[in-house]
Design a protein around this motif. Structure first.
Motif, PDB file in Angstrom:
ATOM      1  N   ILE A  30       0.879  -1.180   0.000  1.00 16.18           N
ATOM      2  CA  ILE A  30       0.000   0.000   0.000  1.00 16.18           C
ATOM      3  C   ILE A  30       0.914   1.227   0.000  1.00 16.18           C
ATOM      4  O   ILE A  30       1.780   1.365   0.863  1.00 16.18           O
ATOM      5  CB  ILE A  30      -0.937  -0.008   1.222  1.00 16.18           C
ATOM      6  N   VAL A  31       0.715   2.107  -0.983  1.00 12.96           N
ATOM      7  CA  VAL A  31       1.690   3.174  -1.203  1.00 12.96           C
ATOM      8  C   VAL A  31       1.071   4.560  -1.007  1.00 12.96           C
ATOM      9  O   VAL A  31      -0.063   4.819  -1.437  1.00 12.96           O
ATOM     10  CB  VAL A  31       2.284   3.078  -2.634  1.00 12.96           C
ATOM     11  N   ASN A  32       1.856   5.426  -0.388  1.00 14.06           N
ATOM     12  CA  ASN A  32       1.472   6.824  -0.190  1.00 14.06           C
ATOM     13  C   ASN A  32       1.184   7.517  -1.532  1.00 14.06           C
ATOM     14  O   ASN A  32       1.908   7.322  -2.506  1.00 14.06           O
ATOM     15  CB  ASN A  32       2.649   7.529   0.511  1.00 14.06           C
ATOM     16  N   THR A  33       0.102   8.343  -1.551  1.00 15.84           N
ATOM     17  CA  THR A  33      -0.201   9.096  -2.777  1.00 15.84           C
ATOM     18  C   THR A  33      -0.286  10.599  -2.508  1.00 15.84           C
ATOM     19  O   THR A  33      -0.679  11.370  -3.384  1.00 15.84           O
ATOM     20  CB  THR A  33      -1.568   8.660  -3.361  1.00 15.84           C
ATOM     21  N   LEU A  34       0.059  10.984  -1.285  1.00 16.29           N
ATOM     22  CA  LEU A  34      -0.165  12.362  -0.842  1.00 16.29           C
ATOM     23  C   LEU A  34       0.490  13.403  -1.747  1.00 16.29           C
ATOM     24  O   LEU A  34      -0.042  14.487  -1.964  1.00 16.29           O
ATOM     25  CB  LEU A  34       0.390  12.495   0.580  1.00 16.29           C
ATOM     26  N   GLU A  35       1.658  13.067  -2.267  1.00 19.51           N
ATOM     27  CA  GLU A  35       2.423  14.060  -3.039  1.00 19.51           C
ATOM     28  C   GLU A  35       2.126  13.986  -4.535  1.00 19.51           C
ATOM     29  O   GLU A  35       2.799  14.650  -5.332  1.00 19.51           O
ATOM     30  CB  GLU A  35       3.923  13.845  -2.786  1.00 19.51           C
ATOM     31  N   ASN A  36       1.145  13.155  -4.938  1.00 16.29           N
ATOM     32  CA  ASN A  36       0.853  13.016  -6.376  1.00 16.29           C
ATOM     33  C   ASN A  36       0.317  14.312  -6.955  1.00 16.29           C
ATOM     34  O   ASN A  36      -0.473  15.003  -6.322  1.00 16.29           O
ATOM     35  CB  ASN A  36      -0.201  11.920  -6.600  1.00 16.29           C
ATOM     36  N   ASP A  37       0.746  14.621  -8.173  1.00 18.41           N
ATOM     37  CA  ASP A  37       0.282  15.857  -8.824  1.00 18.41           C
ATOM     38  C   ASP A  37       0.663  15.802 -10.304  1.00 18.41           C
ATOM     39  O   ASP A  37       1.381  14.896 -10.720  1.00 18.41           O
ATOM     40  CB  ASP A  37       0.969  17.070  -8.160  1.00 18.41           C
ATOM     41  N   TYR A  38       0.179  16.774 -11.060  1.00 13.04           N
ATOM     42  CA  TYR A  38       0.572  16.864 -12.473  1.00 13.04           C
ATOM     43  C   TYR A  38       1.826  17.721 -12.608  1.00 13.04           C
ATOM     44  O   TYR A  38       1.910  18.809 -12.039  1.00 13.04           O
ATOM     45  CB  TYR A  38      -0.569  17.461 -13.306  1.00 13.04           C
ATOM     46  N   PHE A  39       2.801  17.204 -13.325  1.00 14.02           N
ATOM     47  CA  PHE A  39       4.021  17.951 -13.653  1.00 14.02           C
ATOM     48  C   PHE A  39       4.302  17.715 -15.134  1.00 14.02           C
ATOM     49  O   PHE A  39       4.142  16.591 -15.627  1.00 14.02           O
ATOM     50  CB  PHE A  39       5.228  17.450 -12.836  1.00 14.02           C
ATOM     51  N   SER A  40       4.764  18.748 -15.838  1.00 13.53           N
ATOM     52  CA  SER A  40       5.126  18.626 -17.254  1.00 13.53           C
ATOM     53  C   SER A  40       4.019  17.930 -18.059  1.00 13.53           C
ATOM     54  O   SER A  40       4.286  17.147 -18.974  1.00 13.53           O
ATOM     55  CB  SER A  40       6.418  17.818 -17.424  1.00 13.53           C
ATOM     56  N   GLY A  41       2.766  18.172 -17.677  1.00 19.01           N
ATOM     57  CA  GLY A  41       1.650  17.622 -18.446  1.00 19.01           C
ATOM     58  C   GLY A  41       1.322  16.169 -18.151  1.00 19.01           C
ATOM     59  O   GLY A  41       0.432  15.590 -18.780  1.00 19.01           O
ATOM     60  N   GLU A  85      11.963  21.566 -16.493  1.00 16.71           N
ATOM     61  CA  GLU A  85      11.048  20.828 -15.627  1.00 16.71           C
ATOM     62  C   GLU A  85      11.476  20.960 -14.165  1.00 16.71           C
ATOM     63  O   GLU A  85      12.674  20.922 -13.872  1.00 16.71           O
ATOM     64  CB  GLU A  85      11.077  19.338 -15.968  1.00 16.71           C
ATOM     65  N   LEU A  86      10.492  21.071 -13.262  1.00 18.04           N
ATOM     66  CA  LEU A  86      10.833  21.052 -11.827  1.00 18.04           C
ATOM     67  C   LEU A  86      11.341  19.654 -11.456  1.00 18.04           C
ATOM     68  O   LEU A  86      12.355  19.496 -10.791  1.00 18.04           O
ATOM     69  CB  LEU A  86       9.603  21.409 -10.974  1.00 18.04           C
ATOM     70  N   LEU A  87      10.621  18.623 -11.943  1.00 16.06           N
ATOM     71  CA  LEU A  87      11.074  17.250 -11.705  1.00 16.06           C
ATOM     72  C   LEU A  87      11.841  16.795 -12.940  1.00 16.06           C
ATOM     73  O   LEU A  87      11.343  16.917 -14.056  1.00 16.06           O
ATOM     74  CB  LEU A  87       9.892  16.313 -11.487  1.00 16.06           C
ATOM     75  N   ARG A  88      13.035  16.259 -12.719  1.00 17.99           N
ATOM     76  CA  ARG A  88      13.854  15.783 -13.847  1.00 17.99           C
ATOM     77  C   ARG A  88      13.365  14.372 -14.214  1.00 17.99           C
ATOM     78  O   ARG A  88      13.717  13.393 -13.560  1.00 17.99           O
ATOM     79  CB  ARG A  88      15.324  15.773 -13.420  1.00 17.99           C
ATOM     80  N   ILE A  89      12.513  14.301 -15.258  1.00 16.80           N
ATOM     81  CA  ILE A  89      11.896  13.017 -15.609  1.00 16.80           C
ATOM     82  C   ILE A  89      12.664  12.384 -16.771  1.00 16.80           C
ATOM     83  O   ILE A  89      12.842  13.003 -17.827  1.00 16.80           O
ATOM     84  CB  ILE A  89      10.410  13.207 -15.999  1.00 16.80           C
ATOM     85  N   GLY A  90      13.098  11.142 -16.599  1.00 17.24           N
ATOM     86  CA  GLY A  90      13.806  10.411 -17.652  1.00 17.24           C
ATOM     87  C   GLY A  90      12.836   9.956 -18.736  1.00 17.24           C
ATOM     88  O   GLY A  90      11.613   9.963 -18.541  1.00 17.24           O
ATOM     89  N   ASP A  91      13.380   9.502 -19.878  1.00 24.04           N
ATOM     90  CA  ASP A  91      12.521   9.160 -21.020  1.00 24.04           C
ATOM     91  C   ASP A  91      11.666   7.915 -20.761  1.00 24.04           C
ATOM     92  O   ASP A  91      10.467   7.906 -21.056  1.00 24.04           O
ATOM     93  CB  ASP A  91      13.385   8.981 -22.274  1.00 24.04           C
ATOM     94  N   ILE A  92      12.283   6.854 -20.224  1.00 26.97           N
ATOM     95  CA  ILE A  92      11.509   5.625 -19.965  1.00 26.97           C
ATOM     96  C   ILE A  92      10.518   5.889 -18.827  1.00 26.97           C
ATOM     97  O   ILE A  92       9.341   5.496 -18.899  1.00 26.97           O
ATOM     98  CB  ILE A  92      12.460   4.458 -19.626  1.00 26.97           C
ATOM     99  N   ASP A  93      10.981   6.597 -17.816  1.00 30.18           N
ATOM    100  CA  ASP A  93      10.112   6.963 -16.692  1.00 30.18           C
ATOM    101  C   ASP A  93       8.922   7.787 -17.199  1.00 30.18           C
ATOM    102  O   ASP A  93       7.777   7.589 -16.768  1.00 30.18           O
ATOM    103  CB  ASP A  93      10.954   7.771 -15.683  1.00 30.18           C
TER     104      ASP A  93
END
Ligand code: GDP
Length: 302
Positions: A30-41, A85-93
């Motif tokens: 069971i995983v925390n979702t509190l910080e979930n949000d939209y970033f970079s679309g 981007e605020l979050l550095r998102i990799g291509d596969i990620d």
């Protein structure tokens, strides 16, 4: 069946050990979702994706964020186009995050994650704590900050005065999964921003009271092993120690695992928790992770 409550760094380390010794079909997370949000679309559920990648052996376990050996073509192009981007998102990620965003047009987060974990060949259930959007604010000496701004833009540096988050309802599988479990493991995750949101969900504490609950402390001495947990605990008036963590979980906690360095706390902890296990809780390599997982399972079985 064993259920693990998880955030996105300490508990995934432990999961790497648990998955070596527990049949993945008998494991739910069971995983925390509190910080979930939209970033970079795209929808970003950082802790869920970290657990997905951990269970699929794809995790970048230096940063505990994103995929090992990922490339950053899109991230770099966005910076060139003056849209960093605020979050550095990799291509596969990013593909995982795009797929989740697409799935969520027709499915709940819980269903979307279930589809993704199956497609990644993961046999364990991965259950978001909630399907609802939530908000978390870090109140600091420089004002009210969004969680990711505090963590990334301000590198967790401001003094923290309070942490506030919204109430959400548990996802469908949460209570049922805890009730069906032989034991629940609370991994060494941030007690305030990863575990408190899960145990605050309606019905969770009551369900935990009816099962064997074992927690690993994320605090050694008077500091967290990594991250801002100690700042958050202090801001909420909770003692920064394994005792403070135990106080937070004491209503339903049966066994507490603390580090060798904290053996002096055994007596005081024994006053509020049935059983205390003292061992090495620093998980620097796979042997240490498996060893801790074995000690936890032994503790549950005794
Ligand atoms: P987040 O979602 O990235 O904040 O990650 P978590 O909430 O899952 O984990 C953060 C917590 O893990 C921090 O409070 C750390 O103190 C703890 N942690 C990280 N590595 C270890 C470790 O090897 N041993 C222990 N005992 N705690 C750890």
């Amino acid at each position: 069946m064993i259920t693990v409550l998880s955030g996105g760094t300490g508990t995934p380390k432990l999961l790497q050990g648990i998955k070596e010794i527990v049949d993945s079909k008998d494991l739910s997370i069971i995983v925390n979702t509190l910080e979930n949000d939209y970033f970079s679309g795209v929808y970003v559920s950082a802790d869920i994706d970290t657990v997905l990648y951990t269970m699929a052996d794809m995790i970048n376990d230096e940063t505990w964020y994103g995929v090992k050996n990922d490339t950053f073509v899109t991230n770099e192009r966005l910076a060139e186009l003056s849209s960093p981007e605020l979050l550095r998102i990799g291509d596969i990620d990013r593909a995982t995050k795009i797929q989740k965003t697409m799935l969520m047009q027709d499915h709940s987060l819980e269903e979307s994650v279930d589809i993704q974990r199956r497609q990644m060949g993961i046999k364990s259930k991965i259950i978001p704590m909630s399907n609802e959007n939530s908000q978390i604010k870090i109140i600091t000496d420089i004002g009210e900050l969004e969680f990711h701004d505090f963590l990334i833009k301000y590198a967790s540096q401001p003094e923290v005065l309070d942490v506030v988050f919204s109430d959400v309802s548990p996802a469908e599988g949460v209570i049922d999964t805890i009730k069906k479990s032989d034991a629940v493991i609370i991994g060494p995750s941030n007690p305030i921003t990863s575990i408190l949101p899960i145990i605050s969900l309606e019905g969770v504490k009551e369900a935990l009271k009816d099962t064997c609950v074992i927690a690993v402390s994320p605090i050694i001495g008077n500091d967290s092993v990594s991250g801002p947990a100690s700042k958050f605990m202090k801001a909420l008036g909770i003692e920064v120690s394994s005792l403070g963590v135990a106080e937070l979980y004491k209503d339903f906690l049966d066994i507490m695992v603390i580090d060798n360095k904290d053996e002096n706390l055994e007596k005081d902890l024994g006053k509020i928790i049935n059983k205390v296990i003292i061992t090495n809780t620093i998980m620097n390599d796979l042997d240490a992770k498996i060893n801790l997982a074995e000690i936890i399972l032994d503790g549950i079985l005794q």
